[in-house]
Every structure is written in structure tokens, then in C-alpha cells.
Enzyme design. Structure first.
Site, PDB file in Angstrom:
ATOM      1  N   ASP A  32       0.864  -1.188   0.000  1.00 43.72           N
ATOM      2  CA  ASP A  32       0.000   0.000   0.000  1.00 43.72           C
ATOM      3  C   ASP A  32       0.894   1.229   0.000  1.00 43.72           C
ATOM      4  O   ASP A  32       1.968   1.207   0.594  1.00 43.72           O
ATOM      5  CB  ASP A  32      -0.891  -0.011   1.268  1.00 43.72           C
ATOM      6  CG  ASP A  32      -2.171   0.787   1.089  1.00 43.72           C
ATOM      7  OD1 ASP A  32      -2.062   1.996   0.837  1.00 43.72           O
ATOM      8  OD2 ASP A  32      -3.266   0.208   1.195  1.00 43.72           O
ATOM      9  N   SER A  76      -6.541   1.459  -4.957  1.00 45.91           N
ATOM     10  CA  SER A  76      -7.158   2.588  -5.679  1.00 45.91           C
ATOM     11  C   SER A  76      -7.932   3.441  -4.700  1.00 45.91           C
ATOM     12  O   SER A  76      -8.561   2.907  -3.783  1.00 45.91           O
ATOM     13  CB  SER A  76      -8.150   2.100  -6.751  1.00 45.91           C
ATOM     14  OG  SER A  76      -8.767   3.216  -7.384  1.00 45.91           O
ATOM     15  N   ALA A 115      -9.835  -5.682  -8.834  1.00 48.15           N
ATOM     16  CA  ALA A 115     -11.042  -5.112  -8.235  1.00 48.15           C
ATOM     17  C   ALA A 115     -11.644  -4.101  -9.189  1.00 48.15           C
ATOM     18  O   ALA A 115     -11.143  -2.988  -9.337  1.00 48.15           O
ATOM     19  CB  ALA A 115     -10.685  -4.440  -6.912  1.00 48.15           C
ATOM     20  N   TYR A 146     -12.248   7.734 -12.245  1.00 48.54           N
ATOM     21  CA  TYR A 146     -12.351   6.422 -11.585  1.00 48.54           C
ATOM     22  C   TYR A 146     -12.978   5.411 -12.541  1.00 48.54           C
ATOM     23  O   TYR A 146     -12.442   4.329 -12.772  1.00 48.54           O
ATOM     24  CB  TYR A 146     -13.195   6.572 -10.329  1.00 48.54           C
ATOM     25  CG  TYR A 146     -13.322   5.324  -9.483  1.00 48.54           C
ATOM     26  CD1 TYR A 146     -12.207   4.729  -8.912  1.00 48.54           C
ATOM     27  CD2 TYR A 146     -14.573   4.754  -9.219  1.00 48.54           C
ATOM     28  CE1 TYR A 146     -12.319   3.596  -8.109  1.00 48.54           C
ATOM     29  CE2 TYR A 146     -14.702   3.629  -8.412  1.00 48.54           C
ATOM     30  CZ  TYR A 146     -13.575   3.051  -7.862  1.00 48.54           C
ATOM     31  OH  TYR A 146     -13.694   1.937  -7.067  1.00 48.54           O
ATOM     32  N   ARG A 187     -18.098   8.871   1.989  1.00 48.48           N
ATOM     33  CA  ARG A 187     -19.141   7.926   1.578  1.00 48.48           C
ATOM     34  C   ARG A 187     -20.339   8.047   2.498  1.00 48.48           C
ATOM     35  O   ARG A 187     -20.231   8.451   3.650  1.00 48.48           O
ATOM     36  CB  ARG A 187     -18.627   6.493   1.645  1.00 48.48           C
ATOM     37  CG  ARG A 187     -17.671   6.227   0.567  1.00 48.48           C
ATOM     38  CD  ARG A 187     -17.111   4.859   0.682  1.00 48.48           C
ATOM     39  NE  ARG A 187     -16.467   4.577  -0.564  1.00 48.48           N
ATOM     40  CZ  ARG A 187     -17.102   4.114  -1.639  1.00 48.48           C
ATOM     41  NH1 ARG A 187     -18.376   3.817  -1.578  1.00 48.48           N
ATOM     42  NH2 ARG A 187     -16.461   3.933  -2.759  1.00 48.48           N
TER      43      ARG A 187
HETATM   44  N1  UDP Z   1     -24.716  10.748  -0.181  1.00 49.22           N
HETATM   45  C1  UDP Z   1     -25.545  11.533   0.590  1.00 49.22           C
HETATM   46  N2  UDP Z   1     -25.014  12.185   1.677  1.00 49.22           N
HETATM   47  C2  UDP Z   1     -23.704  12.078   2.049  1.00 49.22           C
HETATM   48  C3  UDP Z   1     -22.860  11.252   1.262  1.00 49.22           C
HETATM   49  C4  UDP Z   1     -23.394  10.614   0.148  1.00 49.22           C
HETATM   50  O1  UDP Z   1     -26.740  11.660   0.310  1.00 49.22           O
HETATM   51  O2  UDP Z   1     -23.303  12.710   3.041  1.00 49.22           O
HETATM   52  C5  UDP Z   1     -25.295  10.041  -1.343  1.00 49.22           C
HETATM   53  C6  UDP Z   1     -24.495  10.198  -2.632  1.00 49.22           C
HETATM   54  O3  UDP Z   1     -24.861  11.368  -3.333  1.00 49.22           O
HETATM   55  C7  UDP Z   1     -24.854   8.930  -3.371  1.00 49.22           C
HETATM   56  C8  UDP Z   1     -25.091   7.903  -2.251  1.00 49.22           C
HETATM   57  O4  UDP Z   1     -25.259   8.658  -1.060  1.00 49.22           O
HETATM   58  O5  UDP Z   1     -26.068   9.111  -4.071  1.00 49.22           O
HETATM   59  C9  UDP Z   1     -23.927   6.951  -2.071  1.00 49.22           C
HETATM   60  O6  UDP Z   1     -22.756   7.715  -2.022  1.00 49.22           O
HETATM   61  P1  UDP Z   1     -21.329   7.116  -1.730  1.00 49.22           P
HETATM   62  O7  UDP Z   1     -20.373   8.264  -1.769  1.00 49.22           O
HETATM   63  O8  UDP Z   1     -21.355   6.298  -0.506  1.00 49.22           O
HETATM   64  O9  UDP Z   1     -20.992   6.109  -2.914  1.00 49.22           O
HETATM   65  P2  UDP Z   1     -21.355   6.008  -4.473  1.00 49.22           P
HETATM   66  O10 UDP Z   1     -22.284   4.868  -4.534  1.00 49.22           O
HETATM   67  O11 UDP Z   1     -21.997   7.279  -4.968  1.00 49.22           O
HETATM   68  O12 UDP Z   1     -20.057   5.743  -5.118  1.00 49.22           O
END
Ligand code: UDP
Length: 327
Positions: A32, A76, A115, A146, A187
């Protein structure tokens, strides 16, 4: 003793994979560059004589002495905020990094699993997403760095298989959660839980009608393990098909944590997929795999993990500073 190299070993999924392969009796070499990974996720393995760690960036030539039976390429940035902040590194690790690891797999005569991600489907027009769907990706949008890196990664991996006869496997990972997710990676699960624990309102992006399907990490690791040992070379979706809107999910977190906070709405990020749900028929049929842990059980374990963090960690909610890192 079988020897396996795991890149991205200090990350969320990488560290759980290290644990699993140690448990299965393998000699595990973790690698890593620690940009988004954290050694805290691996500390418990350092005393283990069947584990070693290399602090190395796989976008540079990768050397490992001795034999290798398997390589898992999990290095990544993988959260939208991370890859927006380090877009060039994200492109390099998916392209140059993958190329280096495919080369290493060739000289070591090792089987390599890479992955990939549900992001290769982009903002999908087909629902649920089967492996046959080609996707709907904006190459130059913020997520393009990405998505396209991962699409290239799949292409070069298939080319090494067809051209060099390399043993390759491709897993398309859908949203996965559990202990060791980085609290400040942006996330939705760490964001909502962190907000609830700090007594802040939960931030829903957009109107919350977008959907995701969350897979518990142990299920994900089991799927990856089975795929690696299978003889199937084409991509396989691994994820939990149980779909939920982000608005309903926020309500679940409010109930689970008992917070008295409310939800607030923020703008939807550009190209944020409106719906995402894996079709896992292939994994069921080929690997006899399906998720075992339902969301309420998985989220309880995950909440306990976040509760075990120190106050300092909980309040260090600023996104990680990548400014000292040069591409
Ligand atoms: N999201 C949200 N509030 C947050 C963070 C994320 O509503 O504080 C939403 C984001 O816009 C997406 C979903 O949650 O629609 C999942 O986001 P994440 O970043 O976990 O992963 P993604 O599936 O988009 O890669």
C-alpha cells in the site's frame, strides 16, 4: 504454503482480504502507498509470521521476491471525494498500476484478480445491472477518472488473458460497508454515522430518491474469495441486491443511532448515479454465492466499530489532506 500479494492492503477491503487469506493459511504480502489506506487496519497482522508489508506505490515498478501464487489488485482511491481530490493518481493506479501487476503476474506465473466496480456501469440505464450491460459513463465528468480507469483495467486484464494466457479474474464490486471504512472518506455510511454520533444533521445529497444496495464486507470478501478460486475469467458482480433510497436509508440510521437530529438537503453531485442494484445471478450460479448478512445486522456491527473510535478520530471529520502528495 500459498503466497498471495494484496495491493491496497491497508484499505478497507484490502485489510479484510488480508485477514481472510491469513485465516485460510496463506502467506500474505500486503502492499500500500498509504495515501488513502491506514496502517491501523493492519496493525494486528504485523506480529504474524505469515504476513509482511511493503510500503510501495504500484504505479512504479513492482518487485516482490520469491514465488507468488495469487495477486489481488485492490489499490485505488475508491470514494467519490477521494478520487475527485486525487484524480491523476486514480487514473494511474487503475492503468499503470494494473499494467505493472499484470506484468508481475506473468513473471511469477500467478493468478491475478482485479477489483473492478459497479462504477463501470456509470449512471445505469439498465436496472438491475447485469454483467452484460456496457454502462453509461461520462468520460470527462468528475467520476470519469475512476470509472474509465476501472474500465481500462478490465480491458487490459482481458487482453493479458487472451494474448498471454494469463489466469485473470475480474470482480465488479457494488457498494460495500463495514468496520474499517474511513470515517472521513465522504461515503454515505461513514458520513451519516459520523454525523449522528457527533450530533449533526444528516446530509442527503439531492432529494434522496437515488438508490444504492449495500453489501456487508464479510459477504463481499466471501464472494471475492470464491471468484479467485473459480475458473471463470469474465467479470462477476458481487454485491447485495437489497436496494434502498438514500432518504429511507437516512431514516434507518436515525433509528439505529437514536439521534434526535434531522436530515438536511445538499446539491446532488454531478453524475451521481440515480439507481444502483446488482444482478447477482452469475455469482449465484457460478460461485454458489449470495449475501448472508442483512443490512440491520451489518449496520449494527458497523455502528459499534464507529462508536469504538476515539473522540479525536470522530471529530477529525475534515476530509483527508492529500496536499503533500504529488502525482
Ligand atoms: N450521499 C448523501 N449524503 C452524504 C454522502 C453521500 O446523500 O453525506 C449520497 C451520494 O450522493 C450517493 C449515495 O449517497 O447518491 C452513495 O454515495 P457514496 O459516496 O457512498 O458512494 P457512491 O455509490 O456514490 O459511489
Amino acid at each position: 504454503m500459498k503466497r498471495i500479494l494484496i495491493t491496497g492492503a491497508a484499505g478497507f477491503l484490502g485489510s479484510h482480504l488480508c485477514d481472510r487469506f491469513i485465516k485460510e493459511g496463506y502467506y500474505v504480502i500486503g502492499m500500500d502507498n498509504l495515501i488513502t489506506g491506514d496502517l491501523k487496519n493492519l496493525e494486528h497482522l504485523f506480529p504474524n509470521k505469515n504476513f509482511e508489508f511493503h510500503h510501495h506505490d504500484v504505479t512504479n515498478f513492482v518487485h516482490v521476491s520469491g514465488s507468488l501464487d495469487y495477486i489481488l489488485h485492490f489499490a485505488s482511491p475508491a470514494s467519490p471525494i477521494d478520487y475527485l481530490k486525487i484524480p491523476i493518481q486514480t487514473l494511474k493506479v487503475g492503468s499503470l498500476g494494473t499494467h505493472n501487476l499484470l506484468g508481475l503476474a506473468r513473471v511469477k506465473n500467478a493468478r491475478i484478480l482485479i477489483a473492478s466496480t459497479s462504477e463501470i456501469y456509470g449512471d445505469p440505464l439498465v436496472h438491475p445491472q447485469t454483467e452484460e450491460y456496457y454502462g453509461n459513463v461520462n468520460t470527462i465528468g468528475p467520476r470519469g477518472v475512476y470509472d474509465e480507469a476501472k474500465r481500462f483495467q478490465e480491458s487490459i486484464t482481458m487482453a493479458y488473458h487472451t494474448f498471454h494466457g494469463l489466469e485473470t479474474r475480474i470482480v465488479r464490486i457494488f457498494n460495500t460497508y463495514g468496520p474499517r471504512m474511513r470515517l472521513n472518506d465522504g461515503r454515505v455510511i461513514p458520513a451519516f454515522i459520523g454525523q449522528a454520533l457527533r450530533g449533526e444533521d444528516l446530509t442527503i445529497f439531492g432529494d434522496g430518491s437515488q438508490t444504492r444496495s449495500f453489501c456487508y464486507v464479510d459477504d463481499q470478501v466471501e464472494g471475492i474469495y470464491r471468484l479467485l478460486l473459480s475458473d471463470y475469467v469474465y467479470p462477476v458482480n458481487i454485491g447485495n441486491p437489497h436496494e434502498i433510497t438514500i432518504a429511507d436509508f437516512a431514516e434507518e440510521i436515525i433509528k439505529l443511532t437514536g439521534t434526535t437530529q434531522k436530515v438536511i438537503y445538499k446539491p446532488l453531485p454531478v453524475n451521481d448515479p440515480l439507481q444502483r442494484q446488482p444482478d447477482i445471478s452469475k455469482a449465484k450460479e457460478l460461485l454458489d454465492w449470495e449475501p448472508q448478512v442483512d443490512r440491520s445486522e451489518g449496520m449494527k456491527i458497523t455502528l459499534e466499530y464507529f462508536k469504538s473510535l476515539t473522540e479525536d478520530e470522530l471529530y477529525k471529520s475534515e476530509h483527508k489532506d492529500f496536499s503533500s502528495y504529488s502525482d
